[in-house]
Design a protein around this motif. Structure first.
Motif, PDB file in Angstrom:
ATOM      1  N   UNK A  17       0.815  -1.213   0.000  1.00 53.70           N
ATOM      2  CA  UNK A  17       0.000   0.000   0.000  1.00 53.70           C
ATOM      3  C   UNK A  17       0.847   1.261   0.000  1.00 53.70           C
ATOM      4  N   UNK A  18       1.773   1.385   0.946  1.00 54.43           N
ATOM      5  CA  UNK A  18       2.587   2.595   1.053  1.00 54.43           C
ATOM      6  C   UNK A  18       3.591   2.674  -0.085  1.00 54.43           C
ATOM      7  N   UNK A  19       4.201   1.553  -0.438  1.00 51.82           N
ATOM      8  CA  UNK A  19       5.213   1.565  -1.496  1.00 51.82           C
ATOM      9  C   UNK A  19       4.592   1.983  -2.825  1.00 51.82           C
ATOM     10  N   UNK A  20       3.386   1.486  -3.121  1.00 51.21           N
ATOM     11  CA  UNK A  20       2.722   1.875  -4.370  1.00 51.21           C
ATOM     12  C   UNK A  20       2.408   3.365  -4.375  1.00 51.21           C
ATOM     13  N   UNK A  21       2.012   3.891  -3.225  1.00 50.50           N
ATOM     14  CA  UNK A  21       1.720   5.328  -3.141  1.00 50.50           C
ATOM     15  C   UNK A  21       2.976   6.161  -3.392  1.00 50.50           C
ATOM     16  N   UNK A  22       4.088   5.796  -2.770  1.00 47.84           N
ATOM     17  CA  UNK A  22       5.332   6.545  -2.955  1.00 47.84           C
ATOM     18  C   UNK A  22       5.890   6.369  -4.364  1.00 47.84           C
ATOM     19  N   UNK A  23       5.453   5.331  -5.059  1.00 44.90           N
ATOM     20  CA  UNK A  23       5.878   5.138  -6.445  1.00 44.90           C
ATOM     21  C   UNK A  23       4.989   5.869  -7.435  1.00 44.90           C
ATOM     22  N   UNK A  24       4.008   6.641  -6.920  1.00 43.60           N
ATOM     23  CA  UNK A  24       3.216   7.492  -7.803  1.00 43.60           C
ATOM     24  C   UNK A  24       1.763   7.137  -7.932  1.00 43.60           C
ATOM     25  N   UNK A  25       1.321   6.038  -7.300  1.00 42.30           N
ATOM     26  CA  UNK A  25      -0.098   5.680  -7.385  1.00 42.30           C
ATOM     27  C   UNK A  25      -0.849   6.404  -6.271  1.00 42.30           C
ATOM     28  N   UNK A  26      -1.498   7.529  -6.616  1.00 42.38           N
ATOM     29  CA  UNK A  26      -2.149   8.358  -5.602  1.00 42.38           C
ATOM     30  C   UNK A  26      -3.412   7.721  -5.058  1.00 42.38           C
ATOM     31  N   UNK A  27      -4.152   6.974  -5.880  1.00 45.63           N
ATOM     32  CA  UNK A  27      -5.411   6.404  -5.415  1.00 45.63           C
ATOM     33  C   UNK A  27      -6.459   7.482  -5.219  1.00 45.63           C
ATOM     34  N   UNK A  28      -7.309   7.311  -4.216  1.00 47.99           N
ATOM     35  CA  UNK A  28      -8.389   8.265  -3.959  1.00 47.99           C
ATOM     36  C   UNK A  28      -7.854   9.478  -3.215  1.00 47.99           C
ATOM     37  N   UNK A  29      -7.943  10.639  -3.852  1.00 49.93           N
ATOM     38  CA  UNK A  29      -7.573  11.912  -3.228  1.00 49.93           C
ATOM     39  C   UNK A  29      -8.562  12.949  -3.711  1.00 49.93           C
ATOM     40  N   UNK A  30      -8.955  13.858  -2.813  1.00 50.07           N
ATOM     41  CA  UNK A  30      -9.856  14.923  -3.209  1.00 50.07           C
ATOM     42  C   UNK A  30     -11.296  14.604  -2.886  1.00 50.07           C
ATOM     43  N   UNK A  31     -12.202  15.146  -3.678  1.00 49.02           N
ATOM     44  CA  UNK A  31     -13.628  15.031  -3.395  1.00 49.02           C
ATOM     45  C   UNK A  31     -14.071  13.571  -3.431  1.00 49.02           C
ATOM     46  N   UNK A  32     -14.792  13.171  -2.404  1.00 54.27           N
ATOM     47  CA  UNK A  32     -15.303  11.813  -2.313  1.00 54.27           C
ATOM     48  C   UNK A  32     -14.375  10.841  -1.628  1.00 54.27           C
ATOM     49  N   UNK A  33     -13.133  11.225  -1.407  1.00 51.35           N
ATOM     50  CA  UNK A  33     -12.175  10.328  -0.759  1.00 51.35           C
ATOM     51  C   UNK A  33     -12.332  10.396   0.759  1.00 51.35           C
ATOM     52  N   UNK A  34     -11.851   9.390   1.433  1.00 55.62           N
ATOM     53  CA  UNK A  34     -11.888   9.358   2.895  1.00 55.62           C
ATOM     54  C   UNK A  34     -10.966  10.427   3.456  1.00 55.62           C
ATOM     55  N   UNK A  35     -11.466  11.213   4.407  1.00 51.42           N
ATOM     56  CA  UNK A  35     -10.639  12.240   5.049  1.00 51.42           C
ATOM     57  C   UNK A  35      -9.469  11.602   5.795  1.00 51.42           C
ATOM     58  N   UNK A  36      -9.714  10.457   6.396  1.00 50.02           N
ATOM     59  CA  UNK A  36      -8.655   9.743   7.119  1.00 50.02           C
ATOM     60  C   UNK A  36      -7.569   9.282   6.140  1.00 50.02           C
ATOM     61  N   UNK A  37      -7.980   8.747   4.995  1.00 46.06           N
ATOM     62  CA  UNK A  37      -7.007   8.284   4.000  1.00 46.06           C
ATOM     63  C   UNK A  37      -6.142   9.438   3.500  1.00 46.06           C
TER      64      UNK A  37
END
Length: 604
Positions: free
Chosen positions: A385-405
């Motif tokens: 999960x974290x490694x994919x994010x640091x490699x550029x996969x942002x996933x859900x960000x912005x409107x509609x995304x979890x505030x905690x995420x």
């Protein structure tokens, strides 16, 4: 002149008596010399030379008496109808059996607090506390009372009215201090008409930790002598809760450790904050919370040994319990990021969650306010999960995304930027410099992409709990830019402009009234401090070129306005905690930090 010769003193003869206990046992001849007979002198043994006619009972005699007493007790237990018991036991929960048979136990009534029977000194706690975690009470059902740890610490539960007040004070701000449980469910279970430590209620350590925060938030309205005893009680319970048989002792103790870490961070007890953060990390990793829904085939983490067999955290009984475990891991991760950045020198910003080989597969957290059954599809699996994010996969960000995420992702970028800053040195070898520049560019691109998806600060009702998390997310991503570029701001104009832009964003709240926000995460002081120091440095530079630069006066006015916004935020929240470290160095108490900013400004 003659001298007198003193008479020669002969040693006092040793007393002789009957044979010692060792010789009697071995059936050999004993000379009866005391304190040690001849055979025992010639052949020393582990057992000391003892005589039955000594001044006190010998150890052998004591053991013989103990065996006799235990044999009598065993005979008494095997034939209960033919003997009178030496100790009469009673059931202290007899009056609550009717409640235990009910599926939905009644709540406490504020006007009629329950009075529980005093605990017996021979309660199950005294036996369970001597057993390893998981070996006692692990089969306790939710409708049966488990071990009650209060007997081991000598504290009774506070009045129900006090507990209700603490819940009302704490729960609206709980998310800012790492509270990951479902608040309505927690409140309902906390107010059940069962004694402290009952399996249907939270563990005593967690319940006292919440009450500690509630009393702390009510200062100075509450009596000043309440907080210290509550802290002591919380620490004692948290230290022993894992020894009991509470069905949720792992997750509830994890939650209590997170709360204690934030509490100590808030009041400036930095070593204690690091200790409880380490305990929370150990519990999370030891329980395998970083491998929930993992796509990789892994064996469950062993948390105990029962009957010579490994025992792991039981599977979640429903979606809510699984969501709490997922959120629990990310609460620990965010706490870890904040602690390491705030309390460690830049070269040491790392930690257990960044150790080589550490892989986090747990899905991103959800907002408990929006929890619903089926929120995690059965086929959902996660990997790196974290490694994919640091490699550029942002996933859900912005409107509609979890505030905690979004807050968790911003915390990861904030920590990553601080870690890279600590790795920089002007004396880096060419290969190391190239590696650093590549890593810094990657993180910088990720920060910009995250900020663009995040969008501007939305307009919220200050009574909405998510406004605090959203404000924290925006501040974290701006602080990440400052962390990454502040060491180059004096040499590169582009880095200086990035720092100024991020600092302005951090203190620009529009018409948001900060006084109505309530209690914020203690790291917010660190973030605002970094923005104010950028303003102070730039104001100083502008004043140096004021004579030769016509626009300098207007620029200084704009910087002063931003500086006053940041100083006002720090002043409003300086009472929020004792930790407000600057972005370049170590931690200071808020009064010192606030005066340090003002002194730095006065010096220019």
């Amino acid at each position: 002149m003659s001298s007198k010769v003193s008479p020669t003193r002969h040693p006092k003869p040793l007393k002789r008596g009957k044979a010692c206990m060792n010789c009697r046992f071995l059936k050999i001849k004993c000379d009866g010399l005391k304190p040690i007979c001849g055979p025992c002198q010639l052949h020393p043994r582990d057992d000391e030379c003892e005589y039955a006619d000594g001044p006190g009972r010998s150890r052998t005699k004591v053991l013989e008496d103990t065996v006799t007493r235990l044999e009598a007790r065993l005979l008494e237990l095997e034939n209960p109808e033919g003997s009178t018991p030496s100790v009469t036991l009673h059931d202290p929960y007899q009056s609550y059996k009717a409640h235990r048979l009910s599926k939905s136990p009644p709540l406490h009534l504020p006007d009629s607090p329950l009075v529980f029977s005093p605990l017996s000194p021979f309660s199950p706690t005294s036996t369970a506390s001597s057993l390893p975690s998981g070996s006692s009470g692990s089969s306790t059902s939710p409708n049966q009372p488990g071990p009650i740890p209060t007997s081991s610490v000598g504290f009774e539960e506070p009045p129900i009215s006090s507990l209700q007040t603490s819940l009302d004070n704490f729960l609206p701000h709980a998310q800012q201090f790492g509270f990951f449980l479902h608040a309505p469910t927690f409140r309902a279970s906390a107010l059940l008409a069962f004694p402290l430590g009952h399996p249907s209620r939270p563990t005593p350590g967690l319940l006292n930790a919440v009450q500690l925060f509630g009393v702390h938030f009510s200062q100075p309205d509450s009596p000043t002598n309440q907080e210290r005893p509550l802290l002591i009680r919380t620490l004692q319970h948290v230290a022993t809760d894992l020894l009991g048989g509470h069905p949720n002792k792992i997750i509830h103790t994890l939650q209590a450790e997170v709360l204690l870490a934030y509490y100590f961070l808030r009041v400036g007890s930095l070593l204690e904050a690091k200790v409880h953060t380490g305990s929370a990390i150990s519990l999370a990793l030891g329980s395998g919370l970083h491998k929930i829904r993992s796509a990789n085939v892994t064996s469950p983490s062993t948390i105990a040994i029962i009957n010579d067999q490994p025992y792991a955290l039981p599977p979640p009984i429903n979606d809510l319990q699984e969501a709490e475990r997922i959120n629990g891991f990310w609460s620990v991760l965010m706490l870890h990021k904040f602690i390491t950045v705030a309390l460690e020198a830049p070269p040491h910003v790392c930690g257990a969650l960044e150790a080589p080989g550490m892989q986090i597969d747990t899905p991103w957290p959800i907002d408990m306010d929006n929890f619903q059954e089926g929120i995690f599809p059965q086929e959902l699996q996660s990997n790196s999960t974290v490694r994919a994010f640091l490699n550029g996969y942002l996933g859900d960000v912005g409107e509609g995304a979890s505030h905690f995420e979004m807050a968790a992702k911003a915390a990861i970028l904030f920590h990553r930027a601080a870690h890279l800053t600590g790795q920089w040195s002007p004396t880096l070898a060419p290969r190391d410099r190239s590696a650093y520049e590549a890593a810094a560019r990657s993180v910088n691109v990720l920060i910009d992409a995250f900020r663009n998806k995040l969008g501007p600060m939305p307009r919220f009702n200050t009574r909405d709990p998510s406004i605090r998390t959203t404000l924290l997310t925006h501040a974290l991503i701006d602080a990440a830019s400052i962390k990454l570029h502040c060491i180059f701001a004096y040499a590169y104009s582009s880095s200086k402009q990035i720092c100024l832009s991020a600092a302005r964003n951090m203190v620009n709240y529009g018409d948001l009234n900060l006084q109505e926000l309530g209690h914020m995460n203690p790291i917010i002081g660190n973030l605002w401090m970094s923005a104010n120091l950028i303003f102070v440095d730039e104001i100083s530079r502008v004043r140096q070129v004021k004579e030769t630069y016509p626009e300098a006066a207007a620029i200084e006015d704009e910087l002063m306005e931003s500086y006053r916004h940041g100083l006002n935020a720090m002043s409003l929240f300086s009472h929020e905690g004792k930790l407000m470290p600057e972005c370049y160095a170590y931690s200071y108490l808020p009064e010192h930090q606030l005066s340090k900013v003002q002194d730095s400004f006065a010096a220019i």
